[in-house]
Enzyme design. Structure first.
Site, PDB file in Angstrom:
ATOM      1  N   LYS A  84      -7.328   4.784  -2.720  1.00  0.00           N
ATOM      2  CA  LYS A  84      -7.056   3.376  -2.377  1.00  0.00           C
ATOM      3  C   LYS A  84      -7.934   3.016  -1.185  1.00  0.00           C
ATOM      4  CE  LYS A  84      -2.336   2.472  -3.895  1.00  0.00           C
ATOM      5  NZ  LYS A  84      -0.972   2.150  -3.448  1.00  0.00           N
ATOM      6  N   ASN A 130       5.012   4.116  -1.954  1.00  0.00           N
ATOM      7  CA  ASN A 130       5.195   2.980  -1.046  1.00  0.00           C
ATOM      8  C   ASN A 130       6.623   2.867  -0.536  1.00  0.00           C
ATOM      9  OD1 ASN A 130       2.615   1.816  -0.815  1.00  0.00           O
ATOM     10  ND2 ASN A 130       2.776   1.132  -2.937  1.00  0.00           N
ATOM     11  N   GLU A 138      -1.810   2.927 -10.094  1.00  0.00           N
ATOM     12  CA  GLU A 138      -0.484   2.386  -9.785  1.00  0.00           C
ATOM     13  C   GLU A 138       0.033   1.418 -10.843  1.00  0.00           C
ATOM     14  OE1 GLU A 138       0.362   1.875  -5.566  1.00  0.00           O
ATOM     15  OE2 GLU A 138       1.621   0.171  -6.053  1.00  0.00           O
ATOM     16  N   ARG A 151       3.018   5.642  -9.212  1.00  0.00           N
ATOM     17  CA  ARG A 151       2.387   5.730  -7.878  1.00  0.00           C
ATOM     18  C   ARG A 151       3.074   4.828  -6.853  1.00  0.00           C
ATOM     19  NH1 ARG A 151      -4.004   6.166  -6.177  1.00  0.00           N
ATOM     20  NH2 ARG A 151      -3.599   6.079  -3.926  1.00  0.00           N
ATOM     21  N   LYS A 208       1.109  14.261  -3.301  1.00  0.00           N
ATOM     22  CA  LYS A 208       0.315  13.060  -3.597  1.00  0.00           C
ATOM     23  C   LYS A 208      -0.585  13.314  -4.814  1.00  0.00           C
ATOM     24  CE  LYS A 208      -2.049   9.106  -1.905  1.00  0.00           C
ATOM     25  NZ  LYS A 208      -2.382   8.220  -0.812  1.00  0.00           N
ATOM     26  N   HIS A 219       7.352   0.908   2.584  1.00  0.00           N
ATOM     27  CA  HIS A 219       6.171   0.097   2.898  1.00  0.00           C
ATOM     28  C   HIS A 219       6.409  -1.401   2.730  1.00  0.00           C
ATOM     29  CE1 HIS A 219       4.308   4.006   2.897  1.00  0.00           C
ATOM     30  NE2 HIS A 219       3.101   3.524   3.080  1.00  0.00           N
ATOM     31  N   ARG A 239     -22.961  -1.441  -6.009  1.00  0.00           N
ATOM     32  CA  ARG A 239     -21.919  -1.239  -7.038  1.00  0.00           C
ATOM     33  C   ARG A 239     -21.376   0.190  -7.061  1.00  0.00           C
ATOM     34  NH1 ARG A 239     -25.656  -4.350 -10.033  1.00  0.00           N
ATOM     35  NH2 ARG A 239     -25.060  -6.549  -9.963  1.00  0.00           N
ATOM     36  N   HIS A 255       0.978   1.565  11.722  1.00  0.00           N
ATOM     37  CA  HIS A 255       1.395   1.566  10.313  1.00  0.00           C
ATOM     38  C   HIS A 255       2.531   2.575  10.074  1.00  0.00           C
ATOM     39  CE1 HIS A 255       1.058   1.389   5.959  1.00  0.00           C
ATOM     40  NE2 HIS A 255       0.917   2.693   5.934  1.00  0.00           N
ATOM     41  N   HIS A 284       5.259  -3.260   5.754  1.00  0.00           N
ATOM     42  CA  HIS A 284       4.134  -4.210   5.754  1.00  0.00           C
ATOM     43  C   HIS A 284       4.558  -5.558   6.347  1.00  0.00           C
ATOM     44  CE1 HIS A 284       1.704  -1.981   2.387  1.00  0.00           C
ATOM     45  NE2 HIS A 284       1.622  -1.396   3.559  1.00  0.00           N
ATOM     46  N   GLU A 295       4.621   9.394   7.231  1.00  0.00           N
ATOM     47  CA  GLU A 295       4.120   9.508   5.846  1.00  0.00           C
ATOM     48  C   GLU A 295       4.422  10.897   5.270  1.00  0.00           C
ATOM     49  OE1 GLU A 295       3.192   6.909   4.193  1.00  0.00           O
ATOM     50  OE2 GLU A 295       1.843   5.592   5.352  1.00  0.00           O
TER      51      GLU A 295
HETATM   52  P1  NAD Z   1      -6.117   4.495  12.613  1.00  0.00           P
HETATM   53  O1  NAD Z   1      -7.181   4.720  11.642  1.00  0.00           O
HETATM   54  O2  NAD Z   1      -6.070   3.187  13.314  1.00  0.00           O
HETATM   55  O3  NAD Z   1      -6.147   5.661  13.691  1.00  0.00           O
HETATM   56  C1  NAD Z   1      -5.195   5.665  14.716  1.00  0.00           C
HETATM   57  C2  NAD Z   1      -5.832   5.739  16.109  1.00  0.00           C
HETATM   58  O4  NAD Z   1      -6.173   7.088  16.375  1.00  0.00           O
HETATM   59  C3  NAD Z   1      -7.104   4.947  16.267  1.00  0.00           C
HETATM   60  O5  NAD Z   1      -7.150   4.399  17.557  1.00  0.00           O
HETATM   61  C4  NAD Z   1      -8.184   5.997  16.109  1.00  0.00           C
HETATM   62  O6  NAD Z   1      -9.395   5.654  16.722  1.00  0.00           O
HETATM   63  C5  NAD Z   1      -7.540   7.166  16.778  1.00  0.00           C
HETATM   64  N1  NAD Z   1      -7.982   8.471  16.348  1.00  0.00           N
HETATM   65  C6  NAD Z   1      -8.287   8.864  15.092  1.00  0.00           C
HETATM   66  N2  NAD Z   1      -8.510  10.170  15.049  1.00  0.00           N
HETATM   67  C7  NAD Z   1      -8.373  10.627  16.309  1.00  0.00           C
HETATM   68  C8  NAD Z   1      -8.471  11.904  16.891  1.00  0.00           C
HETATM   69  N3  NAD Z   1      -8.683  12.989  16.153  1.00  0.00           N
HETATM   70  N4  NAD Z   1      -8.295  12.014  18.227  1.00  0.00           N
HETATM   71  C9  NAD Z   1      -8.001  10.912  18.968  1.00  0.00           C
HETATM   72  N5  NAD Z   1      -7.863   9.686  18.470  1.00  0.00           N
HETATM   73  C10 NAD Z   1      -8.052   9.552  17.146  1.00  0.00           C
HETATM   74  O7  NAD Z   1      -4.666   4.683  11.935  1.00  0.00           O
HETATM   75  P2  NAD Z   1      -4.096   5.693  10.840  1.00  0.00           P
HETATM   76  O8  NAD Z   1      -2.672   5.836  11.157  1.00  0.00           O
HETATM   77  O9  NAD Z   1      -4.932   6.888  10.684  1.00  0.00           O
HETATM   78  O10 NAD Z   1      -4.238   4.869   9.480  1.00  0.00           O
HETATM   79  C11 NAD Z   1      -3.539   3.678   9.274  1.00  0.00           C
HETATM   80  C12 NAD Z   1      -4.258   2.897   8.204  1.00  0.00           C
HETATM   81  O11 NAD Z   1      -4.266   3.639   6.997  1.00  0.00           O
HETATM   82  C13 NAD Z   1      -3.625   1.567   7.900  1.00  0.00           C
HETATM   83  O12 NAD Z   1      -4.623   0.592   7.837  1.00  0.00           O
HETATM   84  C14 NAD Z   1      -3.007   1.776   6.535  1.00  0.00           C
HETATM   85  O13 NAD Z   1      -2.946   0.602   5.787  1.00  0.00           O
HETATM   86  C15 NAD Z   1      -3.921   2.775   5.927  1.00  0.00           C
HETATM   87  N6  NAD Z   1      -3.317   3.580   4.860  1.00  0.00           N
HETATM   88  C16 NAD Z   1      -3.988   3.679   3.701  1.00  0.00           C
HETATM   89  C17 NAD Z   1      -3.490   4.470   2.678  1.00  0.00           C
HETATM   90  C18 NAD Z   1      -4.285   4.656   1.428  1.00  0.00           C
HETATM   91  O14 NAD Z   1      -3.747   5.219   0.475  1.00  0.00           O
HETATM   92  N7  NAD Z   1      -5.527   4.257   1.398  1.00  0.00           N
HETATM   93  C19 NAD Z   1      -2.279   5.145   2.862  1.00  0.00           C
HETATM   94  C20 NAD Z   1      -1.612   5.025   4.072  1.00  0.00           C
HETATM   95  C21 NAD Z   1      -2.145   4.228   5.077  1.00  0.00           C
HETATM   96  N1  GLY Z   2      -0.240   5.346   0.244  1.00  0.00           N
HETATM   97  C1  GLY Z   2       0.163   4.895  -1.025  1.00  0.00           C
HETATM   98  C2  GLY Z   2      -0.746   5.284  -2.124  1.00  0.00           C
HETATM   99  O1  GLY Z   2      -1.753   5.929  -1.922  1.00  0.00           O
HETATM  100  O2  GLY Z   2      -0.495   4.932  -3.236  1.00  0.00           O
END
Ligand code: NAD
Ligand code: GLY
Length: 368
Positions: free
Chosen positions: A147, A249, A241, A245, A231, A252, A125, A269, A256, A189
């Site tokens: 998130k 998006n 949100e 917030r 942010k 997005h 939890r 993404h 999406h 972003e």
């Molecule tokens: P990812 O986590 O898939 O990383 C991208 C690629 O880069 C992967 O293959 C990873 O292994 C590689 N990688 C990571 N760091 C590296 C480094 N330093 N050197 C070499 N390779 C490296 O993608 P991302 O773009 O980081 O994140 C996308 C995800 O984030 C999506 O799932 C999206 O929904 C999520 N997201 C979440 C929020 C939130 O607020 N929680 C906001 C925006 C996006």
């Molecule tokens: N990436 C959108 C949020 O964190 O709300």
């Protein structure tokens, strides 16, 4: 070891407040983690790409603070952001009899960060976790704000929780190994913050695109810092949100749909968000909220970041209908009505519905 020089942005959420540390070489210093609670066990969750590059560095920085530092490398990719992969984290925690003082460290991009955060929110939890983002996208967005979650075949990030980390450590030195395509995805972003909240920042991005694309340290540090400040400003007012917030998006809703419609992982993404911003800006223009010059400028900036600006075809027969069907699954939709984040004059975002016929026109105009 003395902490490396770094900048700090604070997320202010009463007892859930935490610092974002931004600097070059932070992972080389045990002092970076000095403020964290001590505990028996740390679990570093990474993936098969990032772990070989950086997990030894992180484990060595943590060694004096925890009696055990264990490690898990998840399969890499958006297509693995689901229940089965999440369960590997619980398997590891239980197999090592980890107690509720165990601290989880998410070492990776947004996929690792979102899944590790969700595991931390639900194991016993709730156990503490720390974000150590290794992609540009994760440093400017996903690691900040709490998130967490996983995808469902019918919708992106549909299962998850709001759960804040104890700390975010953005070591910009880790970005040097990032493929170019991932750098561009992160820039999407960063660009996003301009039209929704800070046109001066958009002008700075526009003027500094070559050093940003080349990951020049001063430019990246400024972009990470300003993105995190914006942010923090939004999340500090609306953590869960209920309103404001949602502006984060921007792009997005269309994005999406692209990700789910093509299959997760086909477009990154950030690529989907970049193209989605062009579509959302075009919709804003058709609704009379911004002029064509604004849409053209934003499109040029997105293009300069190396991102696609034309939407892919998701169906041959009724492409716009397919986009609409996917967008009705968006988390912002209410009773099947899609609510778009639109630009209501440069630097200001609003959320509102739009007539299907107009959205169809925009999709037809913006897709290849
Ligand atoms: P990812 O986590 O898939 O990383 C991208 C690629 O880069 C992967 O293959 C990873 O292994 C590689 N990688 C990571 N760091 C590296 C480094 N330093 N050197 C070499 N390779 C490296 O993608 P991302 O773009 O980081 O994140 C996308 C995800 O984030 C999506 O799932 C999206 O929904 C999520 N997201 C979440 C929020 C939130 O607020 N929680 C906001 C925006 C996006
Ligand atoms: N990436 C959108 C949020 O964190 O709300």
């Amino acid at each position: 070891m003395t902490p490396h020089a770094h900048q700090t942005v604070d997320i202010s959420l009463a007892e859930r407040s935490y610092p974002i540390l931004i600097g070059d070489g932070l992972l080389h210093s045990a002092g970076t983690f000095a403020a964290l609670p001590r505990g028996n066990t740390a679990l570093v969750v990474s993936n098969t790409t990032v772990a070989p590059l950086y997990s030894a560095r992180l484990k060595s920085a943590l060694a004096g603070r925890y009696e055990r530092v264990i490690e898990l490398a998840l399969p890499d990719g958006e297509s693995f952001k689901h229940w089965e992969t999440l369960n590997l984290i619980f398997d590891t925690l239980l197999a090592h009899t980890c107690d509720r003082k165990t601290v989880l460290f998410a070492l990776g991009g947004g996929v690792v960060g979102d899944m590790t955060g969700f595991a931390a929110a639900s194991y016993m939890r709730g156990v503490p976790f720390v974000q150590v983002p290794t992609t540009l996208l994760a440093q400017v967005d996903s690691s900040v704000g709490g998130k967490t979650g996983i995808n469902h075949p019918l919708g992106k990030n549909m299962i998850g929780a709001f759960y804040q980390p104890q700390m975010v450590v953005c070591d910009i030195g880790l970005l040097s190994s990032l493929p170019k395509r991932e750098v561009s995805a992160g820039l999407a972003e960063i660009i996003k913050y301009g039209p929704i909240a800070d046109m001066d920042f958009l002008a700075w991005i526009e003027a500094n695109m070559p050093p940003l694309v080349a990951l020049q340290p001063d430019a990246v540090t400024h972009a990470v810092r300003r993105s995190c400040e914006l942010k923090a400003w939004v999340v500090g007012q609306d953590e869960r949100e209920s309103g404001l917030r949602a502006i984060l998006n921007f792009g997005h809703t269309f994005g999406h749909a692209i990700e789910a419609g093509l299959g997760y992982g086909e477009w990154l993404h950030g690529e989907a968000v970049g193209c989605g911003m062009v579509m959302a800006a075009t919709l804003s223009q058709r609704l009379g909220l911004v002029d064509a010059g604004f849409v053209e400028r934003l499109t040029r900036i997105i293009e300069a970041a190396g991102l696609p600006t034309r939407g892919p075809l998701l169906a041959t027969a009724d492409n716009a209908g397919r986009y609409l069907a996917l967008m009705r699954n968006d988390k912002k939709a209410e009773a099947g009505e899609i609510r778009f984040v639109l630009i209501d004059g440069p630097g200001r975002a609003v959320m509102r519905p739009a007539p299907d016929a107009l959205v169809r026109e925009v999709i037809d105009a913006c897709c290849v």
